[in-house]
Design a protein around this motif. Structure first.
Motif, short mmCIF file in Angstrom:
data_model
loop_
_atom_site.label_atom_id
_atom_site.label_comp_id
_atom_site.label_asym_id
_atom_site.label_seq_id
_atom_site.Cartn_x
_atom_site.Cartn_y
_atom_site.Cartn_z
N LYS A 33 3.28 5.88 -5.87
CA LYS A 33 3.10 5.89 -7.33
C LYS A 33 1.88 6.70 -7.74
CE LYS A 33 5.36 1.52 -8.55
NZ LYS A 33 5.16 0.19 -9.22
N LEU A 34 0.81 6.59 -6.96
CA LEU A 34 -0.42 7.32 -7.29
C LEU A 34 -0.19 8.82 -7.28
CD1 LEU A 34 -3.55 7.15 -7.79
CD2 LEU A 34 -3.81 7.36 -5.30
N GLU B 40 3.92 -6.18 -9.24
CA GLU B 40 3.90 -6.48 -7.81
C GLU B 40 2.81 -7.49 -7.44
OE1 GLU B 40 5.49 -2.42 -8.52
OE2 GLU B 40 3.64 -3.47 -9.06
N TYR C 74 -5.47 3.65 -6.85
CA TYR C 74 -4.37 3.13 -7.68
C TYR C 74 -4.84 1.92 -8.48
CZ TYR C 74 0.14 1.23 -9.09
OH TYR C 74 1.18 0.74 -9.84
N TYR C 75 -5.58 1.06 -7.81
CA TYR C 75 -6.11 -0.12 -8.51
C TYR C 75 -7.03 0.31 -9.66
CZ TYR C 75 -8.65 -4.42 -9.46
OH TYR C 75 -9.22 -5.49 -10.10
N PHE D 174 2.17 1.79 -3.59
CA PHE D 174 1.12 2.21 -4.53
C PHE D 174 0.68 3.65 -4.25
CE2 PHE D 174 -0.51 -2.41 -5.26
CZ PHE D 174 0.63 -2.66 -6.02
N THR D 175 0.69 4.06 -2.98
CA THR D 175 0.35 5.44 -2.64
C THR D 175 1.37 6.41 -3.24
OG1 THR D 175 -0.71 4.75 -0.57
CG2 THR D 175 -0.02 7.06 -0.74
N LYS E 251 0.81 -1.23 0.00
CA LYS E 251 0.00 0.00 0.00
C LYS E 251 0.85 1.28 0.00
CE LYS E 251 -4.15 -2.03 2.10
NZ LYS E 251 -5.06 -2.03 3.27
N PHE F 41 -4.85 3.05 -2.19
CA PHE F 41 -4.77 1.72 -2.81
C PHE F 41 -5.95 1.49 -3.76
CE2 PHE F 41 -6.01 -2.74 -2.95
CZ PHE F 41 -4.82 -3.35 -3.34
N CYS G 171 1.09 -4.92 -13.89
CA CYS G 171 1.36 -4.77 -12.46
C CYS G 171 2.26 -5.91 -12.03
CB CYS G 171 0.05 -4.76 -11.66
SG CYS G 171 0.31 -4.51 -9.88
#
Length: 486
Positions: free
Chosen positions: A88-89, A158, A143-144, A85-86, A82, A140, A156
């Motif tokens: 990257k977002l 990861e 991002y998804y 992803f945060t 998480k 999260f 993806c």
């Protein structure tokens, strides 16, 4: 025991009874209404289902969202992703992340977000831990939706493909939600927020099991042609509590324009009132059992042009003995049962009885589907797309889900009444008997045609024998008969 002792015991019992009555009266007199609950994200009452079913359909498989399943050891792997992803977002924009944290960590905001959950369920989290949870879970989800949803699984690195499938399912579990206000805060602060607003509507529609039919006026709703501002306004108008609530709103949306909402509401109330009277006069029950019985009396099923489960229509066709019933088309696959069960659980906990359209729709399908043959007929009609397996499995699925469910008594009332009247008609019953006896058996059908032709020819012959005009041949025959005694 002496008579005096019996009287004393009777008086003692009477006094005790009187005291009990007084205490009950005092209890009633001092009773106050319990405080109204502010809970919007509920836990599912486990006593309703078996523990095995709870673990299978209501507990997340891959990712924990919100406080109810936070810290589950089985979900640690995605929990560690998480923060990545945060980052990257937000494209490494730490200033925007600080602004987001400051907004979510305000005392009043934390209190407001805690009130979404059941009482005392978040007390063991400090404000800092709770705020971190809301921020990471909101990022999260977005991002998804923004980078993984709709893309190839290989993009993806990861996450594995099977994990992505389960994440999609986990995001719509009743106990796995965060307030939608958190998502709005995140979308307002990330770069290219229009893209997030544009993708969240198709993301919800991908999970709607009522699939649209081609060449419908609302088909364009699924592509990304609408602007981010329009999508943002649509989400604001819905005023959703969380993702599952947004899904429920999309499934049960009314097909009325804002100008006609009041008028249509009044018409629906009058129709329901009249329908209730008619329904009570018909012994308050429908006697038709399944799809096959209705098709035997000339009722055909067709997919409707709407994604709303609140809309089912019955109408007569050109032939006097036939009619059509339009149902929202659905796709049944491995994710259907968990999604339906969680939507039903949401209605049990949060919705007014008049808004329990998912429950009512499941009960309707349960009443229409008794055998695999019923599923087969719905498949042929385009109402049901079976991606689960055999028709027997689909029939079993709806029969299991529909067990012990109580639908809204006014749901589809007008359509049910019209179906019942058509089903009870002697004309349609006669048609059904003829269909059973002759149409389904080719040799019996040919015999019926032959007998009908013979009957018609015999009638024609009898008619001409009695009513045919005299000819010269008739006079000659009469002369010979009279003079020659033929």
């Amino acid at each position: 025991m002496s008579l005096q002792d019996e009287k004393a015991q009777t008086i003692e019992v009477s006094d005790k009874t009187y005291q009990d009555e007084v205490s009950v009266i005092d209890l009633i007199a001092n009773a106050t209404s319990p405080p109204l609950s502010t809970t919007r994200i509920h836990r599912f009452p486990r006593m309703v289902k078996e523990p095995e079913e709870y673990e299978k359909y209501y507990v997340p498989k891959v990712v924990s969202i919100g406080p109810y399943h936070f810290g589950n050891p089985k979900l640690k792997m995605v929990e560690k992703l998480k923060p990545l992803f945060t980052k990257k977002l937000f494209s490494n924009d730490m200033e925007a992340l600080k602004n987001l944290y400051n907004k979510l960590s305000e005392v009043e905001r934390v209190k407001e977000l805690r009130n979404y959950y059941e009482e005392k369920s978040t007390d063991h989290f400090s404000d800092k831990v709770f705020t971190n949870m809301m921020l990471l879970d909101g990022c999260f989800i977005l991002y998804y939706i923004k980078f993984i949803f709709g893309e190839k699984f290989e993009t993806c690195q990861e996450l594995k493909s099977h994990q992505i499938v389960f994440i999609h399912q986990d995001l719509f579990l009743l106990e796995n939600q965060i307030p939608f206000k958190v998502l709005k805060e995140v979308m307002n602060l990330i770069k290219d927020d229009d893209h997030c607003f544009k993708k969240i509507i198709p993301f919800i529609n991908e999970n709607i099991f009522a699939r649209e039919r081609p060449k419908r006026r609302w088909t364009c709703f699924r592509n990304d042609q609408s602007s981010g501002e329009e999508a943002k306004m649509e989400l604001e108008n819905k005023n959703s509590d969380h993702l599952l609530h947004l899904l429920h709103q999309s499934l049960t949306k009314k097909q009325n324009t804002p100008e006609n909402d009041f008028k249509q509401t009044m018409i629906n109330r009058c129709t329901n009132f009249i329908g209730c009277i008619c329904f009570v006069s018909h012994n308050n029950r429908c006697t038709f059992r399944n799809v096959n019985e209705l098709m035997d009396v000339g009722i055909d099923f067709k997919p409707s042009g709407t994604m709303s489960l609140a809309h089912i229509e019955f109408y007569k066709s050109w032939w006097f003995f036939s009619a059509n019933v339009e149902l929202p088309p659905i796709t049944v696959d491995d994710s259907t049962k968990p999604m339906l069960l969680n939507l039903v659980a949401y209605e049990m906990c949060s919705c007014d009885a008049n808004d329990s359209w998912v429950t009512s729709y499941i009960c309707l399908l349960d009443s229409l589907i008794d055998h695999p043959e019923d599923v087969k007929n719905l498949r042929k009609a385009g109402v049901l797309d079976n991606s689960l397996g055999s028709d027997k499995e689909v029939a079993k699925l709806f029969n299991e889900i529909g067990t012990d469910l109580v639908p809204n008594s006014l749901a589809y009332l007008e359509a049910k009444n019209r179906i019942q009247r058509h089903y009870e008609s002697w004309r349609n019953t006669l048609f059904s008997q003829l269909k059973h006896e002759y149409v389904k058996s080719p040799w019996a059908f040919f015999a019926l045609i032959g007998a009908s032709i013979a009957l018609v020819l015999g009638g024609v012959q009898a008619y001409f024998s009695v009513w045919s005009p005299k000819s010269q041949c008739d006079d000659l025959c009469l002369f010979l008969k009279n003079n020659h005694r033929l």
